[in-house]
Write a protein that holds these residues in place. Structure first.
Motif, PDB file in Angstrom:
ATOM      1  N   MET A   1      46.462  30.483  20.241  1.00  0.00           N
ATOM      2  CA  MET A   1      46.402  29.271  21.065  1.00  0.00           C
ATOM      3  C   MET A   1      45.434  29.498  22.217  1.00  0.00           C
ATOM      4  SD  MET A   1      49.527  27.109  22.749  1.00  0.00           S
ATOM      5  CE  MET A   1      49.970  28.367  23.946  1.00  0.00           C
ATOM      6  N   ARG A   2      44.495  28.580  22.422  1.00  0.00           N
ATOM      7  CA  ARG A   2      43.507  28.707  23.493  1.00  0.00           C
ATOM      8  C   ARG A   2      44.135  28.240  24.809  1.00  0.00           C
ATOM      9  NH1 ARG A   2      40.719  27.219  18.968  1.00  0.00           N
ATOM     10  NH2 ARG A   2      41.102  25.004  19.344  1.00  0.00           N
ATOM     11  N   THR A   3      44.533  29.228  25.590  1.00  0.00           N
ATOM     12  CA  THR A   3      45.242  28.966  26.845  1.00  0.00           C
ATOM     13  C   THR A   3      44.351  29.359  28.016  1.00  0.00           C
ATOM     14  OG1 THR A   3      47.355  29.421  25.771  1.00  0.00           O
ATOM     15  CG2 THR A   3      47.323  29.465  28.180  1.00  0.00           C
ATOM     16  N   ARG A   4      44.394  28.570  29.075  1.00  0.00           N
ATOM     17  CA  ARG A   4      43.656  28.892  30.295  1.00  0.00           C
ATOM     18  C   ARG A   4      44.592  28.791  31.490  1.00  0.00           C
ATOM     19  NH1 ARG A   4      39.920  26.727  26.745  1.00  0.00           N
ATOM     20  NH2 ARG A   4      38.021  27.993  26.594  1.00  0.00           N
ATOM     21  N   ALA A   5      44.140  29.338  32.597  1.00  0.00           N
ATOM     22  CA  ALA A   5      44.925  29.281  33.837  1.00  0.00           C
ATOM     23  C   ALA A   5      44.129  28.534  34.893  1.00  0.00           C
ATOM     24  CB  ALA A   5      45.249  30.687  34.329  1.00  0.00           C
ATOM     25  N   LEU A   6      44.812  27.673  35.614  1.00  0.00           N
ATOM     26  CA  LEU A   6      44.229  26.916  36.710  1.00  0.00           C
ATOM     27  C   LEU A   6      44.855  27.432  38.000  1.00  0.00           C
ATOM     28  CD1 LEU A   6      42.288  24.461  36.953  1.00  0.00           C
ATOM     29  CD2 LEU A   6      44.335  23.017  37.022  1.00  0.00           C
ATOM     30  N   ILE A   7      44.050  28.083  38.847  1.00  0.00           N
ATOM     31  CA  ILE A   7      44.546  28.601  40.120  1.00  0.00           C
ATOM     32  C   ILE A   7      44.098  27.655  41.228  1.00  0.00           C
ATOM     33  CG2 ILE A   7      44.505  30.510  41.766  1.00  0.00           C
ATOM     34  CD1 ILE A   7      44.041  32.402  39.442  1.00  0.00           C
ATOM     35  N   LEU A   8      45.073  27.126  41.944  1.00  0.00           N
ATOM     36  CA  LEU A   8      44.819  26.142  42.994  1.00  0.00           C
ATOM     37  C   LEU A   8      44.634  26.850  44.330  1.00  0.00           C
ATOM     38  CD1 LEU A   8      47.649  23.662  41.894  1.00  0.00           C
ATOM     39  CD2 LEU A   8      45.264  23.734  41.110  1.00  0.00           C
ATOM     40  N   ALA A   9      43.405  26.838  44.843  1.00  0.00           N
ATOM     41  CA  ALA A   9      43.084  27.589  46.064  1.00  0.00           C
ATOM     42  C   ALA A   9      42.207  26.761  47.003  1.00  0.00           C
ATOM     43  CB  ALA A   9      42.388  28.899  45.695  1.00  0.00           C
TER      44      ALA A   9
ATOM     45  N   LEU B   1      44.243  39.110  43.039  1.00  0.00           N
ATOM     46  CA  LEU B   1      45.406  39.637  42.332  1.00  0.00           C
ATOM     47  C   LEU B   1      45.797  38.708  41.181  1.00  0.00           C
ATOM     48  CD1 LEU B   1      47.647  41.737  42.063  1.00  0.00           C
ATOM     49  CD2 LEU B   1      48.952  40.476  43.771  1.00  0.00           C
ATOM     50  N   LEU B   2      45.807  37.405  41.442  1.00  0.00           N
ATOM     51  CA  LEU B   2      46.141  36.461  40.379  1.00  0.00           C
ATOM     52  C   LEU B   2      45.094  36.482  39.269  1.00  0.00           C
ATOM     53  CD1 LEU B   2      47.562  33.248  42.097  1.00  0.00           C
ATOM     54  CD2 LEU B   2      48.713  34.792  40.513  1.00  0.00           C
ATOM     55  N   CYS B   3      43.831  36.520  39.634  1.00  0.00           N
ATOM     56  CA  CYS B   3      42.782  36.586  38.610  1.00  0.00           C
ATOM     57  C   CYS B   3      42.936  37.840  37.750  1.00  0.00           C
ATOM     58  CB  CYS B   3      41.403  36.562  39.266  1.00  0.00           C
ATOM     59  SG  CYS B   3      40.917  34.961  39.948  1.00  0.00           S
ATOM     60  N   ARG B   4      43.254  38.969  38.383  1.00  0.00           N
ATOM     61  CA  ARG B   4      43.475  40.212  37.632  1.00  0.00           C
ATOM     62  C   ARG B   4      44.659  40.070  36.678  1.00  0.00           C
ATOM     63  NH1 ARG B   4      43.582  45.248  41.886  1.00  0.00           N
ATOM     64  NH2 ARG B   4      41.507  45.014  42.839  1.00  0.00           N
ATOM     65  N   THR B   5      45.725  39.428  37.153  1.00  0.00           N
ATOM     66  CA  THR B   5      46.926  39.283  36.335  1.00  0.00           C
ATOM     67  C   THR B   5      46.619  38.506  35.065  1.00  0.00           C
ATOM     68  OG1 THR B   5      48.351  39.360  38.301  1.00  0.00           O
ATOM     69  CG2 THR B   5      49.293  38.405  36.307  1.00  0.00           C
TER      70      THR B   5
ATOM     71  N   LEU C   1      45.897  39.613  30.559  1.00  0.00           N
ATOM     72  CA  LEU C   1      46.457  38.922  29.395  1.00  0.00           C
ATOM     73  C   LEU C   1      45.380  38.179  28.615  1.00  0.00           C
ATOM     74  CD1 LEU C   1      49.692  37.467  31.027  1.00  0.00           C
ATOM     75  CD2 LEU C   1      49.527  39.416  29.490  1.00  0.00           C
ATOM     76  N   HIS C   2      44.124  38.375  29.007  1.00  0.00           N
ATOM     77  CA  HIS C   2      42.981  37.733  28.328  1.00  0.00           C
ATOM     78  C   HIS C   2      43.075  36.207  28.386  1.00  0.00           C
ATOM     79  CE1 HIS C   2      42.048  41.765  26.934  1.00  0.00           C
ATOM     80  NE2 HIS C   2      43.266  41.846  26.427  1.00  0.00           N
ATOM     81  N   VAL C   3      43.555  35.706  29.509  1.00  0.00           N
ATOM     82  CA  VAL C   3      43.632  34.261  29.744  1.00  0.00           C
ATOM     83  C   VAL C   3      42.507  33.892  30.712  1.00  0.00           C
ATOM     84  CG1 VAL C   3      45.004  32.383  30.706  1.00  0.00           C
ATOM     85  CG2 VAL C   3      46.115  34.174  29.357  1.00  0.00           C
ATOM     86  N   PRO C   4      41.519  33.096  30.272  1.00  0.00           N
ATOM     87  CA  PRO C   4      40.436  32.699  31.175  1.00  0.00           C
ATOM     88  C   PRO C   4      40.963  31.868  32.348  1.00  0.00           C
ATOM     89  CG  PRO C   4      39.864  32.263  28.879  1.00  0.00           C
ATOM     90  CD  PRO C   4      41.324  32.595  28.903  1.00  0.00           C
TER      91      PRO C   4
END
Length: 387
Positions: free
Chosen positions: A1-9, A37-41, A45-48
Motif C-alpha cells: 500500500m502506497r502510504t505517506r505521512a503529512l507532518i503539520l509544521a 525526529l518525526l521525519c527520521r521515524t 518505516l520507508h514512509v515518504p
C-alpha cells in the motif's frame, strides 16, 4: 500500500513561546529537532513525508529537505491547523492510498504505533486511530476515500469534525507517547525527559503489549514474575557495583525485558519470534534483551547486562513460582527422559546457566534463586497449595 505521512509544521507556536518544529529533543546519542525526529521515524518505516510549512517557512523547508522530505507552504497559516491539513492533502501524489496526518507537536510517537496502523490497514475506507489505554492518540491513518471526503468538506471545525460519521476503527498500541503534545514549556520539559527512554517501553506499556499480542493470562503471570526477579537481580548487582565504583544496570530495563521475554510463547522458536516481533515494531534494544533468553553464555571479560539478568531470572522461575536453578532443569530432564538428544541439550543449557549464576553470585554477593524468593512465592508453596 502506497502510504505517506503529512507532518503539520506551519503554526505560530504562540502558547509555547518558542517555535515547536525546531525545538531540540534527545535522540539516540545526540539531539535533533522535533521535526527531524518525526521525519527520521517515518523514514525508518520507508514512509515518504510531506511537511506543511508556514510560519518561519524557510527554516522548516530547509529541515525537511535535509531529511529527504518534500515540503509545501500553507499561504495562510493564521487560518489554523485545518488549513494546513487541506494544503497538505491537496499536495499528495495521485497514487497515495493512505496518509498519516501528524501534528509536529506530538513528536515522540514510536515506530511501533505507526507499524501497528500499517499492519491494521486493510484497503477499506476506514479511518484507523491509535489508542493507548482507551484514549485516542496520534496520528490517524486516513485511506484515500477519506482524503477526498476531507478535501470536499465544507463544515466548520477541524479534522476531527470533518471525519465524523466516517467508518473508523481503534487500533490499540502499547505506546503512551502517542498521546502527549507540547503546547507549553512544561509539556516540552516532560517530553524531553520521555525522549530519553523512547527506545524502551515503560513497565505499564510492556503489560499493554502482552495483552495486545494475546499472551494468555498464565503466560502473563510468568512474565510478571520473571520481570520482578530480573529487577531484583539488577538491584542486588547494582548495590555491589556501587561499592566497587562500577557502572550500574538499568533496573527498569531488566524489568521490561522480563515482562516481554515470553511474548511469543507458543510459537516455534518463541524467543527468536519475540526478537522478530519487537524489531518489527522498531524496538531493537528490547529485541536484543529477550531473543536469547532460552540459552546464552557470556565471555568472562564482558560485563553482566540486563540481558543476562533476564535470562537468569527465567531460569529460577517456573510459572509464577520461584525455584532453584537445578530443580528447574531437573523438571525438564524428567519431562524428556528417554530422549537422549533432548536431555543432552538440556544439560548443556543447565551448565551454561549454572556458570552464569555462579558469576552473578560472585559479583553481586547474592544467590539468584534466593533473590527470586524475595519477590515470588516458592515452588514448595505451590506444591503445598496443590496448584
Amino acid at each position: 500500500m502506497r502510504t505517506r505521512a503529512l507532518i503539520l509544521a506551519a503554526g505560530f507556536s504562540s502558547r509555547m513561546g518558542a517555535f515547536k518544529p525546531l525545538l531540540p529533543l534527545p535522540a539516540g546519542s545526540g539531539t535533533c529537532s522535533a521535526l527531524e525526529l518525526l521525519c527520521r521515524t517515518y523514514a525508518a518505516l520507508h514512509v515518504p513525508v510531506v511537511v506543511v510549512s508556514g510560519f518561519r517557512g524557510d527554516e522548516v523547508d530547509a529541515v525537511a529537505r535535509a531529511c529527504g522530505a518534500r515540503s509545501v507552504r500553507n499561504p495562510r497559516p493564521e487560518n489554523g491547523m485545518f488549513s494546513s491539513v487541506l494544503t497538505g492533502l491537496a499536495a499528495l501524489p495521485e497514487d497515495t492510498e493512505a496518509v498519516f496526518v501528524h501534528p509536529v507537536d506530538i513528536p515522540l510517537v514510536r515506530p511501533l504505533t505507526l507499524q501497528r496502523l500499517l499492519d491494521a490497514a486493510d484497503g477499506t475506507d476506514t479511518v484507523l486511530l491509535p489508542t493507548y489505554d482507551g484514549k485516542e492518540g496520534h496520528p490517524p491513518l486516513l485511506p484515500r476515500a477519506c482524503v477526498r471526503h476531507v478535501l470536499a468538506w465544507q463544515g466548520q471545525g477541524g479534522l476531527r469534525e470533518a471525519l465524523e460519521g466516517l467508518p473508523r476503527r481503534a487500533v490499540p498500541v502499547a505506546d503512551a507517547l502517542c498521546l502527549p503534545d507540547m503546547d507549553t514549556q512544561a509539556d516540552y520539559a516532560a517530553l524531553k525527559e520521555a525522549a530519553v527512554r523512547r527506545h524502551l517501553l515503560s513497565p505499564e506499556e510492556a503489560e499493554k503489549m502482552l495483552e495486545i499480542e494475546g499472551l494468555p493470562p498464565r503466560g502473563q503471570r510468568h512474565c510478571r514474575a520473571v520481570g520482578a526477579v530480573a529487577a531484583a537481580l539488577a538491584r542486588a548487582l547494582n548495590m555491589a557495583r556501587a561499592d566497587r565504583g562500577e557502572s550500574s544496570v538499568a533496573e527498569e530495563e531488566a524489568l521490561v525485558g522480563g515482562l516481554l521475554h515470553d511474548i511469543c510463547k507458543g510459537q516455534p522458536g518463541h524467543e527468536a519470534a519475540a526478537g522478530r516481533l519487537l524489531r518489527h515494531y522498531g524496538l531493537d534494544h528490547l529485541a536484543w534483551l529477550v531473543e536469547s533468553h532460552r540459552d546464552l553464555s557470556l565471555p568472562d571479560d564482558e560485563p553482566l547486562t540486563a540481558r543476562e539478568l533476564v535470562f537468569l531470572a527465567d531460569k529460577v522461575v517456573c510459572g509464577a513460582w520461584a525455584l532453584p536453578l537445578e530443580q528447574r532443569f531437573q523438571q525438564k530432564l524428567d519431562q524428556f527422559q528417554g530422549d537422549a538428544d533432548a536431555c543432552a541439550a538440556i544439560r548443556g543449557r543447565r551448565d551454561r546457566a549454572a556458570r552464569l549464576a555462579a558469576r552473578f553470585a560472585a559479583e553481586a554477593r547474592a544467590d539468584a534463586a534466593a533473590l527470586a524468593l524475595t519477590v515470588a512465592p516458592s515452588w514448595d508453596e505451590r506444591e503445598r497449595a496443590g496448584n
